[in-house]
Scaffold this motif. Sequence first.
Motif, mmCIF file in Angstrom:
data_model
loop_
_atom_site.group_PDB
_atom_site.id
_atom_site.type_symbol
_atom_site.label_atom_id
_atom_site.label_comp_id
_atom_site.label_asym_id
_atom_site.label_seq_id
_atom_site.Cartn_x
_atom_site.Cartn_y
_atom_site.Cartn_z
ATOM 1 N N HIS A 187 0.808 -1.217 0.000
ATOM 2 C CA HIS A 187 0.000 0.000 0.000
ATOM 3 C C HIS A 187 0.844 1.271 0.000
ATOM 4 O O HIS A 187 0.346 2.354 0.299
ATOM 5 N N SER A 239 -4.303 2.074 4.232
ATOM 6 C CA SER A 239 -5.174 1.531 5.263
ATOM 7 C C SER A 239 -4.396 1.312 6.554
ATOM 8 O O SER A 239 -3.175 1.209 6.574
ATOM 9 N N ASN A 262 -11.687 5.984 9.790
ATOM 10 C CA ASN A 262 -10.442 5.293 10.109
ATOM 11 C C ASN A 262 -10.659 3.901 10.697
ATOM 12 O O ASN A 262 -9.781 3.053 10.612
ATOM 13 N N ASN A 311 -11.268 1.770 7.688
ATOM 14 C CA ASN A 311 -10.105 1.729 6.818
ATOM 15 C C ASN A 311 -8.988 0.837 7.378
ATOM 16 O O ASN A 311 -7.822 1.139 7.242
ATOM 17 N N GLY A 356 -6.825 -2.376 7.079
ATOM 18 C CA GLY A 356 -6.451 -3.333 6.050
ATOM 19 C C GLY A 356 -5.793 -4.590 6.593
ATOM 20 O O GLY A 356 -5.763 -5.621 5.934
#
Length: 123
Positions: free
Chosen positions: A27, A34, A103, A106, A108
């Motif tokens: 990412h 994330s 958040n 989000n 990951g």
Amino acid sequence: SALLAAPTGSGKTVCAELAIFKHLTDHADNEESSKIVYIAPLESLAQERFLDWSEKFSSIDVQVAALTGEFNVDIKLLAQAQIVISTPEQWDNLGRRWHKRKNVRNVGLFIVDELHLISGNNG
């Protein structure tokens, strides 16, 4: 998803760190990457991981935060940090009404350490 069960001292934490590095690498190009959440069943384990990872990940400019249990402070920490370390109770407090908290939605990578302790008296 993966479940890693192995004896004490066999390298489970190193496997978690490798998963974190992979997630960060995968990412790296995202403007808003994330979050990574690490759940420890006890405050002492969360604090130990926070101290260790703050030092390790600072060399690659990754911010690590440990939740405090104070809602307003924790919301700010969650927004700022890439790696968030928490106890189950602290995360539960933030995770309520998750659909309204960007958040929290989000996340990951979600790592739970010492899973067998979470439902116990101390977890």
